[in-house]
Design an enzyme around this catalytic site. Structure first.
Site, PDB file in Angstrom:
ATOM      1  N   ASP A 179       0.858  -1.176   0.000  1.00  0.00           N
ATOM      2  CA  ASP A 179       0.000   0.000   0.000  1.00  0.00           C
ATOM      3  C   ASP A 179       0.897   1.230   0.000  1.00  0.00           C
ATOM      4  O   ASP A 179       1.920   1.259   0.700  1.00  0.00           O
ATOM      5  CB  ASP A 179      -0.897   0.015   1.247  1.00  0.00           C
ATOM      6  CG  ASP A 179      -1.662   1.327   1.353  1.00  0.00           C
ATOM      7  OD1 ASP A 179      -1.305   2.154   2.199  1.00  0.00           O
ATOM      8  OD2 ASP A 179      -2.572   1.531   0.516  1.00  0.00           O
ATOM      9  N   ASP A 181      -1.822   3.878  -5.280  1.00  0.00           N
ATOM     10  CA  ASP A 181      -1.709   2.417  -5.151  1.00  0.00           C
ATOM     11  C   ASP A 181      -1.682   1.763  -6.527  1.00  0.00           C
ATOM     12  O   ASP A 181      -1.019   0.740  -6.720  1.00  0.00           O
ATOM     13  CB  ASP A 181      -2.871   1.854  -4.316  1.00  0.00           C
ATOM     14  CG  ASP A 181      -2.796   2.305  -2.862  1.00  0.00           C
ATOM     15  OD1 ASP A 181      -3.826   2.356  -2.189  1.00  0.00           O
ATOM     16  OD2 ASP A 181      -1.666   2.638  -2.404  1.00  0.00           O
ATOM     17  N   ASP A 225      -0.418  12.289 -14.763  1.00  0.00           N
ATOM     18  CA  ASP A 225      -0.591  13.742 -14.838  1.00  0.00           C
ATOM     19  C   ASP A 225      -2.030  14.056 -14.433  1.00  0.00           C
ATOM     20  O   ASP A 225      -2.964  13.765 -15.167  1.00  0.00           O
ATOM     21  CB  ASP A 225      -0.317  14.224 -16.269  1.00  0.00           C
ATOM     22  CG  ASP A 225      -0.425  15.730 -16.411  1.00  0.00           C
ATOM     23  OD1 ASP A 225      -0.238  16.234 -17.543  1.00  0.00           O
ATOM     24  OD2 ASP A 225      -0.731  16.420 -15.411  1.00  0.00           O
ATOM     25  N   GLU A 269       6.412  20.815 -19.026  1.00  0.00           N
ATOM     26  CA  GLU A 269       5.330  20.115 -19.745  1.00  0.00           C
ATOM     27  C   GLU A 269       4.279  21.119 -20.149  1.00  0.00           C
ATOM     28  O   GLU A 269       3.686  21.046 -21.211  1.00  0.00           O
ATOM     29  CB  GLU A 269       4.725  19.044 -18.841  1.00  0.00           C
ATOM     30  CG  GLU A 269       3.648  18.188 -19.512  1.00  0.00           C
ATOM     31  CD  GLU A 269       2.239  18.769 -19.416  1.00  0.00           C
ATOM     32  OE1 GLU A 269       2.044  19.745 -18.666  1.00  0.00           O
ATOM     33  OE2 GLU A 269       1.347  18.260 -20.096  1.00  0.00           O
ATOM     34  N   GLU A 270       4.020  22.068 -19.271  1.00  0.00           N
ATOM     35  CA  GLU A 270       2.933  23.019 -19.526  1.00  0.00           C
ATOM     36  C   GLU A 270       3.206  23.893 -20.750  1.00  0.00           C
ATOM     37  O   GLU A 270       2.299  24.528 -21.270  1.00  0.00           O
ATOM     38  CB  GLU A 270       2.719  23.909 -18.294  1.00  0.00           C
ATOM     39  CG  GLU A 270       2.300  23.150 -17.050  1.00  0.00           C
ATOM     40  CD  GLU A 270       0.884  22.559 -17.115  1.00  0.00           C
ATOM     41  OE1 GLU A 270       0.425  21.991 -16.123  1.00  0.00           O
ATOM     42  OE2 GLU A 270       0.235  22.670 -18.183  1.00  0.00           O
TER      43      GLU A 270
HETATM   44  N1  DTR Z   1      -2.362  18.746 -20.512  1.00  0.00           N
HETATM   45  C1  DTR Z   1      -2.318  18.386 -19.094  1.00  0.00           C
HETATM   46  C2  DTR Z   1      -3.681  18.118 -18.534  1.00  0.00           C
HETATM   47  C3  DTR Z   1      -4.474  17.161 -19.341  1.00  0.00           C
HETATM   48  C4  DTR Z   1      -5.551  17.474 -20.094  1.00  0.00           C
HETATM   49  N2  DTR Z   1      -6.071  16.303 -20.675  1.00  0.00           N
HETATM   50  C5  DTR Z   1      -5.276  15.284 -20.279  1.00  0.00           C
HETATM   51  C6  DTR Z   1      -5.371  13.937 -20.594  1.00  0.00           C
HETATM   52  C7  DTR Z   1      -4.428  13.080 -20.053  1.00  0.00           C
HETATM   53  C8  DTR Z   1      -3.408  13.584 -19.227  1.00  0.00           C
HETATM   54  C9  DTR Z   1      -3.318  14.958 -18.910  1.00  0.00           C
HETATM   55  C10 DTR Z   1      -4.269  15.789 -19.458  1.00  0.00           C
HETATM   56  C11 DTR Z   1      -1.712  19.510 -18.304  1.00  0.00           C
HETATM   57  O1  DTR Z   1      -2.309  20.571 -18.280  1.00  0.00           O
HETATM   58  O2  DTR Z   1      -0.671  19.300 -17.696  1.00  0.00           O
HETATM   59 ZN    ZN Z   2      -1.447  21.622 -16.798  1.00  0.00          ZN
HETATM   60 CA    CA Z   3      -3.164   3.722  -0.554  1.00  0.00          CA
HETATM   61 ZN    ZN Z   4      -0.397  18.300 -16.100  1.00  0.00          ZN
END
Ligand code: DTR
Ligand code: ZN
Ligand code: CA
Ligand code: ZN
Length: 443
Positions: A48, A311, A205, A176-177
């Protein structure tokens, strides 16, 4: 019109039946196992993952943002402080860590890579998520949640001194953004020989959304099944993540042919009433109302979702890292389109199951793909060979969303496995039409 008998790449050999066929069709030589699998080896159950530990990381990320202008965004001091926090934990736990720099928009970015010593260097299982936030807030759900769950799973690997067959590598991505910049930089910087050793990449994410859904990426079937089996064990229904393609760091790996998978609890899309019925929460409200906002703080987390998904991360690492992935199961599928008449009698699509012994399982997976506007019109049942009906979906006057693309878990242990099973669908309200696109049973 889709060809009724669809040959598609399936992991290893899989039994399948098509419309009208009685013998199972064994597809030899046509299959490409998307995720290479070794001979099954006994797998140790994952521990866990303590929710309190995951939340402690979130508190640290919150404090870091508060002490650094309110965010952990690329190019801001809060991001590097987040990297330093995670790295220190991993170094203390015995990982071989490296911080890989890149430049974007005139600012230095960082990816944190942590290798767990041991395992087959030619079979690398990766798991990760982006550590950066947007500039408007601390990014606790997006994506402190995924970062913290992956970090705590890595620490659990150390606590347990896990000796997986595969080599485990964990990653926290920068920028990433701004367009998956860090993960793209990592993948593009890898020599092809190193890329080819990566058997799969698991992406996390947004996995703690306050009004959560339970979405599984519909990419590599073995990875997908690993997650679905975990949630089936919790009796938590899942849905396929339909907007995930290209939307997070798994795309960087998928684009170079590496098998991917992952989990998601939703962002700015609105939870439907049908989803609220199966998952709880609030229909008509976004899965995360604070998506990319300053209110994405430690208060913007659903503990149950974060706990379950943490988990699930560990379950996937222990299962897929053990070098044995659960056999993908025997799939029996019918891909013939069946038109559903508007507000009229039910229609059925048959699947013939043969060659099995005994009864069906207590967690029979029923994959449904119905294309239909205003899916609230539809009632969907699984009909066993002896005629017993198992309700999969009720009609709903206010579920205006389109399509029923979902996997249901049915306790069919009272039913003989062999015989003709049917998916029965009835449109019980005027207007809106559609068709059964395909459906399948996985034993
Ligand atoms: N683009 C990601 C958030 C996000 C939007 N749709 C999905 C689908 C699967 C994973 C992440 C996402 C962000 O804003 O970081
Ligand atoms: Zn985001
Ligand atoms: Ca847990
Ligand atoms: Zn994200």
């Amino acid at each position: 019109m889709r060809h009724p008998i669809r040959l598609r790449s399936l992991p290893r050999l899989s039994r399948r039946s098509a419309v009208g066929a009685t013998a199972a069709v064994t597809l030899a030589g046509l299959l490409v196992a998307p995720m290479a699998t070794a001979a099954p080896a006994p797998t140790v159950a994952a521990p866990d993952i303590p929710l309190a530990n995951v939340k402690a990381h979130l508190s640290q990320f919150q404090s870091i943002a508060s002490a650094n202008g309110g965010s952990r965004a690329h190019g801001r001091p809060g991001y590097k402080a987040s990297i330093d926090y995670a790295k220190a934990k991993l170094d203390a736990a015995g990982y071989t860590t490296s911080v890989k720099q890149f430049t974007y928009n005139g600012a230095t970015g960082y990816n944190l890579i942590a290798d767990w010593p041991g395992g087959d260097a030619n079979q690398v299982l990766m798991a990760g998520g982006h550590l950066d936030s947007v500039t408007s807030g601390p990014g606790i759900n997006d994506n402190g949640s995924g970062s913290a769950a992956v970090l705590e799973t890595a620490l659990a690997v150390s606590r347990e001194q896990l000796k997986p067959t595969k080599h485990l590598r964990f990653a926290w991505w920068g920028a990433e953004e701004l367009g998956l910049v860090g993960s793209k930089n990592y993948v593009n910087s890898l020599p092809a020989t190193e890329r080819s050793k990566i058997t799969g990449y698991l992406n996390f994410d947004m996995i703690g959304s306050p009004n959560p859904g339970y979405f599984v990426y519909d990419d590599d079937p073995t990875i997908e099944k690993t997650f679905k089996d975990f949630f089936a064990g919790l009796n938590v229904p899942t849905e396929i993540e339909t907007e995930g393609d290209g939307r997070s760091d798994h795309a960087s790996f998928k684009n170079v042919g590496i098998p991917v998978g992952g989990l998601f609890t939703g962002a700015s899309r609105t939870k439907t009433s049908a989803q609220a019925q199966k998952w709880g929460g609030t229909a008509g409200q976004a899965f995360d109302r604070c998506y990319h906002s300053s209110c994405d703080t430690t208060a913007n987390i659903n503990d149950t979702a974060l706990d379950r998904n943490s988990d699930a991360v560990a379950h996937a690492i222990w299962t897929l890292g053990a070098g044995s992935t659960p056999p993908p199961g025997d799939v029996y599928e019918n891909t013939a389109d069946v038109a559903i008449p508007d507000n009229a009698a039910a229609v059925s699509s048959p699947v013939s199951v043969t060659g099995r012994t005994g009864n069906a399982p207590a967690a029979l997976q029923v994959g449904v793909d119905i294309r239909h506007t205003w899916r609230g019109d539809l009632v969907v049942d699984l009909i066993a060979p002896d005629g017993t009906a198992y309700r999969l979906k009720n009609s709903s006057a206010n579920d205006s969303a389109d399509n029923v693309i979902a996997t249901y878990t049915v306790n069919a242990s009272a039913e003989s496995a062999n015989g003709t099973w049917n998916l029965r669908v009835q449109d019980v309200a005027a207007q809106d039409t559609g068709y059964i696109n395909s459906w399948k049973l996985t034993f």
